[in-house]
Each structure stands twice: as structure tokens, then as C-alpha cells.
Scaffold this motif. Structure first.
Motif, PDB file in Angstrom:
ATOM      1  N   GLU A 209       0.827  -1.212   0.000  1.00 42.30           N
ATOM      2  CA  GLU A 209       0.000   0.000   0.000  1.00 42.30           C
ATOM      3  C   GLU A 209       0.862   1.263   0.000  1.00 42.30           C
ATOM      4  O   GLU A 209       0.541   2.256  -0.663  1.00 42.30           O
ATOM      5  CB  GLU A 209      -0.903   0.023   1.239  1.00 42.30           C
ATOM      6  CG  GLU A 209      -2.037  -0.970   1.217  1.00 42.30           C
ATOM      7  CD  GLU A 209      -2.761  -0.982   2.550  1.00 42.30           C
ATOM      8  OE1 GLU A 209      -3.095   0.108   3.056  1.00 42.30           O
ATOM      9  OE2 GLU A 209      -2.983  -2.081   3.091  1.00 42.30           O
ATOM     10  N   ASP A 213       1.099   5.449  -1.742  1.00 46.64           N
ATOM     11  CA  ASP A 213       0.614   6.397  -0.738  1.00 46.64           C
ATOM     12  C   ASP A 213       1.420   7.679  -0.876  1.00 46.64           C
ATOM     13  O   ASP A 213       2.571   7.764  -0.433  1.00 46.64           O
ATOM     14  CB  ASP A 213       0.788   5.797   0.661  1.00 46.64           C
ATOM     15  CG  ASP A 213       0.249   6.693   1.760  1.00 46.64           C
ATOM     16  OD1 ASP A 213       0.141   7.918   1.539  1.00 46.64           O
ATOM     17  OD2 ASP A 213      -0.052   6.178   2.846  1.00 46.64           O
ATOM     18  N   LEU A 399     -10.113   3.871   3.945  1.00 45.08           N
ATOM     19  CA  LEU A 399      -9.467   4.124   2.653  1.00 45.08           C
ATOM     20  C   LEU A 399     -10.376   4.999   1.789  1.00 45.08           C
ATOM     21  O   LEU A 399     -10.566   4.756   0.601  1.00 45.08           O
ATOM     22  CB  LEU A 399      -9.188   2.797   1.928  1.00 45.08           C
ATOM     23  CG  LEU A 399      -8.282   1.795   2.642  1.00 45.08           C
ATOM     24  CD1 LEU A 399      -8.179   0.508   1.842  1.00 45.08           C
ATOM     25  CD2 LEU A 399      -6.896   2.382   2.875  1.00 45.08           C
ATOM     26  N   GLU A 420      -6.727   7.446  -2.662  1.00 43.57           N
ATOM     27  CA  GLU A 420      -6.476   6.109  -2.120  1.00 43.57           C
ATOM     28  C   GLU A 420      -7.165   5.025  -2.953  1.00 43.57           C
ATOM     29  O   GLU A 420      -7.295   3.881  -2.517  1.00 43.57           O
ATOM     30  CB  GLU A 420      -6.954   6.044  -0.660  1.00 43.57           C
ATOM     31  CG  GLU A 420      -6.102   6.892   0.263  1.00 43.57           C
ATOM     32  CD  GLU A 420      -6.594   6.911   1.702  1.00 43.57           C
ATOM     33  OE1 GLU A 420      -5.769   7.169   2.605  1.00 43.57           O
ATOM     34  OE2 GLU A 420      -7.807   6.696   1.922  1.00 43.57           O
ATOM     35  N   MET A 423      -5.306   1.764  -3.520  1.00 44.65           N
ATOM     36  CA  MET A 423      -5.383   0.853  -2.370  1.00 44.65           C
ATOM     37  C   MET A 423      -6.712   0.098  -2.400  1.00 44.65           C
ATOM     38  O   MET A 423      -6.749  -1.111  -2.152  1.00 44.65           O
ATOM     39  CB  MET A 423      -5.230   1.631  -1.068  1.00 44.65           C
ATOM     40  CG  MET A 423      -3.918   2.388  -0.954  1.00 44.65           C
ATOM     41  SD  MET A 423      -3.842   3.394   0.542  1.00 44.65           S
ATOM     42  CE  MET A 423      -2.570   4.581   0.056  1.00 44.65           C
ATOM     43  N   ARG A 424      -7.784   0.808  -2.730  1.00 48.50           N
ATOM     44  CA  ARG A 424      -9.084   0.140  -2.858  1.00 48.50           C
ATOM     45  C   ARG A 424      -9.041  -0.875  -4.005  1.00 48.50           C
ATOM     46  O   ARG A 424      -9.615  -1.974  -3.920  1.00 48.50           O
ATOM     47  CB  ARG A 424     -10.188   1.182  -3.087  1.00 48.50           C
ATOM     48  CG  ARG A 424     -10.334   2.193  -1.950  1.00 48.50           C
ATOM     49  CD  ARG A 424     -11.591   3.029  -2.066  1.00 48.50           C
ATOM     50  NE  ARG A 424     -11.569   4.009  -3.126  1.00 48.50           N
ATOM     51  CZ  ARG A 424     -11.111   5.259  -3.021  1.00 48.50           C
ATOM     52  NH1 ARG A 424     -10.596   5.684  -1.865  1.00 48.50           N
ATOM     53  NH2 ARG A 424     -11.162   6.103  -4.043  1.00 48.50           N
TER      54      ARG A 424
END
Length: 446
Positions: A209, A213, A399, A420, A423-424
Motif C-alpha cells: 500500500e 501512498d 481508505l 487512495e 489501495m481500494r
């Protein structure tokens, strides 16, 4: 008693549209289910063909809990096997790499195998006559991993017999590997050094992740990269040349606006990259002679297209990251629910100036090594998260940054660089590949 077992619904419920349950990071059962389902169902990086330069060369790796072995055969072909003798199950090779000569020899009972995995010899083989041995799997030699693809010398394997094809799994995301290889005037990469290996006391997904970021660098790295920039500004005097160390550290302190405008591209199956329009690697100093080599190899227009694509971090789901601009691949190898071994590999651009390789090696030492002042910032955050997630105050990880209701899944899109959504995207893929074979297994068991 198992909390999740082979219950696909219970596992899928750990991933909401913009939240994930803490168990995906801290529950040992979930970790073991990842080893059993996620990694075998995914295409996993095994190694690079340049590590197998001559017949008899081999490398070892793990796909989830499964030890595998790749070797170069006498005819130049590359084969990937399960790393176990078909006799008593002893690992054939225990070293990370080496050269076995013309054959592999089990250290327990001296069964030997050609470098294509076929059975070569068994001591006192007459003892097997009339036993039905010829009809057993052991007689076939080392068990082969059947789904293997070598893409531009990158070796990938999928253990599951059924699943998404290599082409459908990676799709357009392979453009990052293409760009990294094309940066060589000869269109070829080579591994010439062992990786930096660094154990992290955290769940492997935290590291993955972190690669996309973009809201943490200017915060977490202020005391390290920020200090390096301040010291250089204070000490540079009349110098007009920025030292390589400052070129590498400085961009970590870029503001939010820089990352917002840089953008993130997502792809299906959990892949994605930061640095669509710009990246922290964009403004390194030119290396004398390199552009001329590229123009001679590709032509003016194509050379500028290749070098103008300066992506930051490309995540190949589930567990590698590629930095094409500095020729680095990081492999996040799960060891336990709270332990991850990180291997950071550097590739030489074959035919390019040595200075480019030196810069890549320097970047790896400065940013990815246990001695890195930047790497320790991240590790402290991972450790704090691993501890903090034990708290019962809130069992969900948020998230939701730049979330839009009813986001489409498994699509290609370019989004705000501080979103984000990647990440999802990764957790959607996590849920899909964790559960895709569970119903079949339950039905078979019944």
C-alpha cells in the motif's frame, strides 16, 4: 476453531467499498489463507532470466508457502519446478542461487535429475523393479510448475491450474516493464548483484500500500529527507551542481500539490502506478552520452518517448513494485502475519553508461537498505500500525480519500495523485483472488 475457514462470503466481507477490516493485517488465519489461495491464484514473480545465464544456473523462491526452483537447461530453456525431491520430499536446492552443473542431486539419497527436471538416476534402481515404480509420479522427476511465462526476461508463475491468463492478469500494466527494458539501448536488463534484503516486522500488504501512498512522504520523511535538503541549502555555497544524494532525497519533500498533479493510474487486478504526468524521478541530472546512445538505437522520437515516461512506483499485485526510471524491483515476501522480507533488486541497463547503474545502486542503498535514513521512517510507521491495529476502538481501516460512490472495479483510469483508489483497487483484487477457488474446494470436499 477456525474463524474464516473456506467461507468465501466471510472473507469477502472483510473488504468494503472504502474500508478494510483489521483482520486482513493481523489475523494469522487470514495470512495462512492468503498462502493457500491468494498467492497460488495470482501470477507471482520468480526471478530474472539473466540470473540464469548459463546451463546449470538455478535460483530458488517461494510462492506463498510453496518452495520453487528455476533452472537453465542444457538447450537454453528455463524450467520452474516445485523444490522437493519426489522420493522423501527433501528440498533439492536450499541456496538462493548457484550452478548445479549438469544435474541436480538430492542430498539425502542421491536421486539425481536433469536440469529440465526429468529423472536421471536412482542408486540401486534394481530395487524398484516389479514394484510399480514406473507408474508413479516420482518416476516423472521433479514436479513442474505448469503455468510459467517469461516476459522480457521476467519470470512469472501461477501455481493454480485454473485461473486468469498471464495476458489478462497483467494487461496494459506490462507497459512499465516494457519501459524499463527499453531504457537499455540494447533492450536488455541484467542482474549483476545480490539484492538488499531487509526484514520488516509488519504485514506484507502495508508495504504494498505504501508504494502508492503519496500523502506520507512530506510528513513521515520530514526529519530525514527534509533535514538532508536543509543541510544542502545551508552548505552549498556557490556550487551549481546538486550532489546525487540530494537529488535522490530531495523530491521526497515535494508538496501535496506536486503529487496531486502527478496522478495515479489504476489497472484491473490490483495493478497501478504513481507518477503519470510527473514523478520524483523526473529531474535527475543527465548522464553524458546516454541520450545519444538511445537515439542511435531507437531514433529521435522513440528515444524521447521512452525517456519521457518517468513513472514513480508501479505495483504489480500482489507483492512486487517496479521503479522503471531507476531500474529497481522490490519483492515483498510474506513470512508471517507480522513479518515481511523485502528484497530490493537493481538491474543494469545493458549497453548504457555505467553512471546510470551507479545511480540505481546508490538509490537502492540510500532508500531501501537497513541503513537508509528514509527507510526507517516507513518501518516505524508500519510497526506502529501493526501495534495500533490491535486496538478494539475501531476495527476498520479507512481508505476513503477521494472515494466516489459506486466506483467501477477492474478498470483502467487516471486519477488524482493523492487518491487512495489504488489501495481500494488492490483490496478488490485481494478479495477476488482470495475467494475465486473456495467454492470449488468446498463442493469437492462435500
Amino acid at each position: 476453531m477456525a474463524k474464516y475457514g473456506q467461507n468465501a462470503g466471510a472473507i469477502a466481507a472483510l473488504v468494503r467499498e472504502a474500508e478494510v477490516h483489521r483482520d486482513v493485517y493481523v489475523d494469522p488465519e487470514i495470512f495462512e489463507l492468503e498462502m493457500e489461495h491468494l498467492f497460488p491464484n495470482s501470477w507471482i514473480y520468480v526471478g530474472h532470466a539473466s540470473q540464469l545465464g548459463k546451463p546449470g544456473d538455478f535460483i530458488t523462491a517461494n510462492i506463498g508457502r510453496q518452495p520453487v526452483l528455476a533452472s537453465r537447461h542444457t538447450d537454453g530453456s528455463i524450467h520452474v519446478f516445485y523444490n522437493r525431491c519426489p522420493h522423501k520430499g527433501v528440498k533439492i536446492a536450499s541456496e538462493p542461487c548457484g550452478n548445479t552443473g549438469k544435474f541436480f542431486r538430492c542430498p539425502y539419497h542421491a536421486w539425481s535429475f536433469k536440469t529440465d527436471g526429468s529423472l536421471l538416476a536412482i542408486p540401486l534402481k534394481k530395487g524398484y523393479e516389479g514394484t510399480g515404480f514406473d507408474d508413479t509420479q516420482a518416476n516423472e522427476g521433479l514436479s513442474k510448475v505448469r503455468n510459467v511465462v517469461i516476459y522480457r526476461d521476467f519470470i512469472f508463475a501461477r501455481l493454480s491450474d485454473d485461473g486468469v491468463s498471464f495476458e489478462d492478469y497483467f494487461g496494459e500494466s506490462l507497459s512499465t516493464i516494457d519501459n524499463m527494458v527499453d531504457r537499455s539501448p540494447e533492450g536488455k536488463l541484467a542482474v549483476q548483484a545480490t539484492p538488499i534484503r531487509y526484514m520488516h516486522t509488519c504485514n506484507w500488504k502495508m508495504l504494498v500500500e505504501n508504494q502508492t501512498d503519496t500523502c506520507h512522504p512530506m510528513v513521515a520523511h520530514e526529519s530525514s529527507a527534509g533535514t538532508a535538503v536543509k543541510v544542502w541549502k545551508r552548505e552549498q555555497g556557490s556550487s551549481t551542481e546538486t550532489p546525487m544524494a540530494v537529488q535522490l532525497y530531495g523530491p521526497f519533500m515535494s508538496p501535496y500539490e506536486f503529487y496531486e498533479q502527478s496522478g495515479i493510474r489504476i489497472w484491473p487486478n490490483g495493478h497501478g502506478h504513481t507518477g503519470v504526468a510527473n514523478s520524483i524521478h523526473s529531474n535527475y541530472s543527465d548522464i553524458e552520452g546516454y541520450l545519444g546512445q538511445m537515439v542511435a538505437a531507437y531514433g529521435e522520437q522513440r528515444a524521447h518517448e521512452i525517456l519521457g515516461e518517468v513513472r514513480h512506483n508501479t505495483v504489480y499485485f500482489p507483492n512486487i513494485m517496479v521503479k522503471g526510471a531507476v531500474q529497481i524491483l522490490r519483492n515483498f515476501i510474506p513470512i508471517a502475519v507480522d513479518r515481511t522480507l523485502v528484497e530490493s533488486w537493481v538491474y543494469r541497463l545493458v549497453g548504457a553508461p555505467d553512471k546510470l547503474y551507479e545511480r540505481a545502486l546508490m538509490y537502492n542503498r540510500f532508500i531501501n537498505a537497513p541503513t537508509s535514513i528514509v527507510g526507517h521512517d516507513d518501518l516505524e510507521m508500519y510497526e506502529r500500525a501493526q501495534e495500533g491495529l490491535k486496538s478494539n476502538g475501531n476495527q476498520w481501516v479507512n481508505l476513503r480519500r477521494l472515494y466516489e460512490s459506486h466506483e467501477e472495479q477492474d478498470v483502467t483510469a487516471v486519477i488524482n495523485g493523492t487518491s487512495e483508489r489504488q489501495m481500494r483497487n488492490q483490496f478488490h483484487a485481494w478479495s477476488k483472488f482470495m475467494t475465486m477457488d473456495m467454492d470449488k474446494r468446498v463442493e469437492a470436499a462435500e
